[in-house]
Motif scaffolding. Structure first.
Motif, PDB file in Angstrom:
ATOM      1  N   PHE A 154      -7.090 -14.689  -9.207  1.00  0.00           N
ATOM      2  CA  PHE A 154      -6.549 -14.039  -8.021  1.00  0.00           C
ATOM      3  C   PHE A 154      -7.211 -12.685  -7.850  1.00  0.00           C
ATOM      4  O   PHE A 154      -7.424 -11.953  -8.815  1.00  0.00           O
ATOM      5  CB  PHE A 154      -5.032 -13.850  -8.126  1.00  0.00           C
ATOM      6  N   GLY A 155      -7.509 -12.341  -6.593  1.00  0.00           N
ATOM      7  CA  GLY A 155      -8.024 -11.014  -6.271  1.00  0.00           C
ATOM      8  C   GLY A 155      -9.452 -10.793  -6.727  1.00  0.00           C
ATOM      9  O   GLY A 155     -10.282 -11.700  -6.739  1.00  0.00           O
ATOM     10  N   GLY A 156      -9.744  -9.566  -7.125  1.00  0.00           N
ATOM     11  CA  GLY A 156     -11.108  -9.217  -7.515  1.00  0.00           C
ATOM     12  C   GLY A 156     -11.906  -8.707  -6.325  1.00  0.00           C
ATOM     13  O   GLY A 156     -11.571  -8.975  -5.163  1.00  0.00           O
ATOM     14  N   TYR A 157     -12.966  -7.994  -6.618  1.00  0.00           N
ATOM     15  CA  TYR A 157     -13.783  -7.395  -5.559  1.00  0.00           C
ATOM     16  C   TYR A 157     -14.719  -8.422  -4.949  1.00  0.00           C
ATOM     17  O   TYR A 157     -15.384  -9.176  -5.656  1.00  0.00           O
ATOM     18  CB  TYR A 157     -14.594  -6.225  -6.121  1.00  0.00           C
ATOM     19  N   ASN A 158     -14.747  -8.475  -3.641  1.00  0.00           N
ATOM     20  CA  ASN A 158     -15.589  -9.416  -2.898  1.00  0.00           C
ATOM     21  C   ASN A 158     -16.849  -8.689  -2.410  1.00  0.00           C
ATOM     22  O   ASN A 158     -16.774  -7.807  -1.547  1.00  0.00           O
ATOM     23  CB  ASN A 158     -14.805  -9.982  -1.709  1.00  0.00           C
ATOM     24  N   LEU A 159     -18.003  -9.033  -2.973  1.00  0.00           N
ATOM     25  CA  LEU A 159     -19.260  -8.365  -2.606  1.00  0.00           C
ATOM     26  C   LEU A 159     -19.645  -8.625  -1.154  1.00  0.00           C
ATOM     27  O   LEU A 159     -20.261  -7.780  -0.508  1.00  0.00           O
ATOM     28  CB  LEU A 159     -20.384  -8.839  -3.536  1.00  0.00           C
ATOM     29  N   ARG A 160     -19.256  -9.806  -0.642  1.00  0.00           N
ATOM     30  CA  ARG A 160     -19.624 -10.147   0.733  1.00  0.00           C
ATOM     31  C   ARG A 160     -18.856  -9.303   1.751  1.00  0.00           C
ATOM     32  O   ARG A 160     -19.433  -8.765   2.680  1.00  0.00           O
ATOM     33  CB  ARG A 160     -19.379 -11.630   0.989  1.00  0.00           C
ATOM     34  N   THR A 161     -17.560  -9.173   1.537  1.00  0.00           N
ATOM     35  CA  THR A 161     -16.728  -8.410   2.483  1.00  0.00           C
ATOM     36  C   THR A 161     -16.590  -6.949   2.082  1.00  0.00           C
ATOM     37  O   THR A 161     -16.122  -6.134   2.873  1.00  0.00           O
ATOM     38  CB  THR A 161     -15.323  -9.018   2.567  1.00  0.00           C
ATOM     39  N   LYS A 162     -17.017  -6.642   0.831  1.00  0.00           N
ATOM     40  CA  LYS A 162     -16.873  -5.297   0.283  1.00  0.00           C
ATOM     41  C   LYS A 162     -15.409  -4.842   0.293  1.00  0.00           C
ATOM     42  O   LYS A 162     -15.093  -3.673   0.520  1.00  0.00           O
ATOM     43  CB  LYS A 162     -17.748  -4.292   1.056  1.00  0.00           C
ATOM     44  N   LYS A 163     -14.533  -5.775   0.037  1.00  0.00           N
ATOM     45  CA  LYS A 163     -13.101  -5.505  -0.060  1.00  0.00           C
ATOM     46  C   LYS A 163     -12.523  -6.286  -1.243  1.00  0.00           C
ATOM     47  O   LYS A 163     -13.155  -7.203  -1.769  1.00  0.00           O
ATOM     48  CB  LYS A 163     -12.372  -5.933   1.222  1.00  0.00           C
ATOM     49  N   MET A 164     -11.299  -5.922  -1.602  1.00  0.00           N
ATOM     50  CA  MET A 164     -10.605  -6.676  -2.634  1.00  0.00           C
ATOM     51  C   MET A 164     -10.056  -7.970  -2.030  1.00  0.00           C
ATOM     52  O   MET A 164      -9.488  -7.963  -0.928  1.00  0.00           O
ATOM     53  CB  MET A 164      -9.448  -5.863  -3.218  1.00  0.00           C
ATOM     54  N   ASN A 165     -10.247  -9.080  -2.724  1.00  0.00           N
ATOM     55  CA  ASN A 165      -9.691 -10.349  -2.245  1.00  0.00           C
ATOM     56  C   ASN A 165      -8.157 -10.296  -2.249  1.00  0.00           C
ATOM     57  O   ASN A 165      -7.552  -9.712  -3.146  1.00  0.00           O
ATOM     58  CB  ASN A 165     -10.138 -11.502  -3.146  1.00  0.00           C
ATOM     59  N   ASP A 166      -7.560 -10.899  -1.248  1.00  0.00           N
ATOM     60  CA  ASP A 166      -6.097 -10.992  -1.207  1.00  0.00           C
ATOM     61  C   ASP A 166      -5.652 -12.445  -1.365  1.00  0.00           C
ATOM     62  O   ASP A 166      -4.581 -12.837  -0.923  1.00  0.00           O
ATOM     63  CB  ASP A 166      -5.543 -10.412   0.094  1.00  0.00           C
ATOM     64  N   PHE A 167      -6.487 -13.245  -2.034  1.00  0.00           N
ATOM     65  CA  PHE A 167      -6.177 -14.654  -2.222  1.00  0.00           C
ATOM     66  C   PHE A 167      -6.636 -15.105  -3.605  1.00  0.00           C
ATOM     67  O   PHE A 167      -7.270 -14.364  -4.359  1.00  0.00           O
ATOM     68  CB  PHE A 167      -6.865 -15.515  -1.150  1.00  0.00           C
ATOM     69  N   GLY A 168      -6.312 -16.326  -3.935  1.00  0.00           N
ATOM     70  CA  GLY A 168      -6.723 -16.893  -5.208  1.00  0.00           C
ATOM     71  C   GLY A 168      -6.528 -18.389  -5.205  1.00  0.00           C
ATOM     72  O   GLY A 168      -6.298 -18.993  -4.149  1.00  0.00           O
ATOM     73  N   PHE A 169      -6.592 -19.004  -6.402  1.00  0.00           N
ATOM     74  CA  PHE A 169      -6.436 -20.453  -6.513  1.00  0.00           C
ATOM     75  C   PHE A 169      -5.515 -20.804  -7.688  1.00  0.00           C
ATOM     76  O   PHE A 169      -5.527 -20.157  -8.728  1.00  0.00           O
ATOM     77  CB  PHE A 169      -7.790 -21.137  -6.700  1.00  0.00           C
ATOM     78  N   ILE A 170      -4.734 -21.827  -7.455  1.00  0.00           N
ATOM     79  CA  ILE A 170      -3.813 -22.380  -8.442  1.00  0.00           C
ATOM     80  C   ILE A 170      -4.352 -23.737  -8.882  1.00  0.00           C
ATOM     81  O   ILE A 170      -4.871 -24.490  -8.063  1.00  0.00           O
ATOM     82  CB  ILE A 170      -2.413 -22.563  -7.820  1.00  0.00           C
ATOM     83  N   ARG A 171      -4.225 -24.037 -10.165  1.00  0.00           N
ATOM     84  CA  ARG A 171      -4.523 -25.392 -10.643  1.00  0.00           C
ATOM     85  C   ARG A 171      -3.211 -26.147 -10.735  1.00  0.00           C
ATOM     86  O   ARG A 171      -2.280 -25.716 -11.421  1.00  0.00           O
ATOM     87  CB  ARG A 171      -5.219 -25.366 -11.991  1.00  0.00           C
ATOM     88  N   ASP A 172      -3.113 -27.276 -10.048  1.00  0.00           N
ATOM     89  CA  ASP A 172      -1.870 -28.047 -10.098  1.00  0.00           C
ATOM     90  C   ASP A 172      -1.886 -29.013 -11.280  1.00  0.00           C
ATOM     91  O   ASP A 172      -2.852 -29.069 -12.046  1.00  0.00           O
ATOM     92  CB  ASP A 172      -1.613 -28.768  -8.769  1.00  0.00           C
ATOM     93  N   ASN A 173      -0.836 -29.790 -11.430  1.00  0.00           N
ATOM     94  CA  ASN A 173      -0.695 -30.666 -12.593  1.00  0.00           C
ATOM     95  C   ASN A 173      -1.675 -31.837 -12.577  1.00  0.00           C
ATOM     96  O   ASN A 173      -1.839 -32.519 -13.579  1.00  0.00           O
ATOM     97  CB  ASN A 173       0.746 -31.187 -12.676  1.00  0.00           C
ATOM     98  N   LYS A 174      -2.326 -32.074 -11.447  1.00  0.00           N
ATOM     99  CA  LYS A 174      -3.329 -33.131 -11.366  1.00  0.00           C
ATOM    100  C   LYS A 174      -4.732 -32.602 -11.623  1.00  0.00           C
ATOM    101  O   LYS A 174      -5.708 -33.350 -11.544  1.00  0.00           O
ATOM    102  CB  LYS A 174      -3.272 -33.790  -9.983  1.00  0.00           C
ATOM    103  N   GLY A 175      -4.819 -31.296 -11.911  1.00  0.00           N
ATOM    104  CA  GLY A 175      -6.120 -30.695 -12.186  1.00  0.00           C
ATOM    105  C   GLY A 175      -6.875 -30.267 -10.950  1.00  0.00           C
ATOM    106  O   GLY A 175      -8.050 -29.906 -11.033  1.00  0.00           O
TER     107      GLY A 175
END
Length: 238
Positions: free
Chosen positions: A10-31
């Motif tokens: 989740f988050g982290g600095y985005n070099l393309r937008t030069k902003k902090m990410n406001d999104f991320g990814f979840i791994r569900d139970n199916k992978g």
């Protein structure tokens, strides 16, 4: 319908937008990975670190008509026992961080913990036993588990003394020998994880000393107890 998952990132600095990410990814139970935005998170954003267990629902991102996770809640904030069993029986259990796995073990039946005890790594057993002691929860583990690791056996013995109100000098002396045998005779490098949230009052390995103190708080201060604490301080707080 709520599902279980873990935070991939989740988050982290985005070099393309030069902003902090406001999104991320979840791994569900199916992978599979599912997108989420911070606007659908029901906890502090700084807690969304990789390996954290969460529950969520599925919704639709109306900007692109794609599936996304919504109503995201931390595992540690759940009180539905079935959720803990969902994680315990899931494919992602081993990917969860140690604190969340210990949280799951605390919230399931004792027999299920005993039946799977041999599958757990040393660090998880240590944190789990600390949690049992700190939460004053009674599991009759030592009577039903064949534990070869001397360090874990010492913790099991002290915990047994605590829940049975008989942490006397004999138990403390036996625990001392087990800890000493593990640390000095086998010359093992202890890899004890730090604890998060309310269990992280002292850094690094010092919570083992807190565990011993919690287990022996009803015992009279003795030479054996002082020897045990001094030995652990010397070995764990280098």
């Amino acid at each position: 319908m709520r599902e279980i998952g873990l935070i991939r990132w989740f988050g982290g600095y985005n070099l393309r937008t030069k902003k902090m990410n406001d999104f991320g990814f979840i791994r569900d139970n199916k992978g599979q990975d599912i997108y989420f935005n911070k606007g659908h998170v029901q906890c502090k954003l700084k807690e969304l670190t990789p390996g954290i267990g969460i529950t969520f629902e599925r919704g639709v991102n109306f900007k692109n008509d794609r599936e996304q996770a919504i109503r995201i809640k931390l595992l540690k904030d759940e009180n539905d026992r079935e959720i803990f069993y969902d994680f315990f029986n899931s494919k992602i259990f081993l990917e969860l961080n140690l604190n969340d796995r210990s949280e799951i073990l605390i919230n399931i039946d004792e027999n299920d913990v005993i039946n799977t005890w041999s599958n757990y790594e040393e660090d998880l057993k240590i944190i789990f036993l600390y949690r049992l002691c700190a939460d004053n929860k009674e599991f009759k583990l030592i009577e039903k588990i064949n534990e070869e690791n001397e360090f874990i056996r010492a913790m099991l013995l002290l915990y047994w003394g605590k829940i049975n109100n008989c942490n006397n000098e004999i138990i403390i002396k036996k625990a001392f020998k087990l800890f000493k045998g593990f640390i000095e005779i086998k010359n093992r490098d202890l890899k004890i994880a730090s604890l998060n949230n309310k269990y992280n009052k002292e850094k690094n390995k010092s919570f083992i000393i807190e565990f011993v103190k919690m287990c022996t708080q009803e015992a009279k201060e003795s030479e054996e107890l002082r020897k045990l604490l001094d030995m652990l301080r010397a070995q764990l707080l280098k």
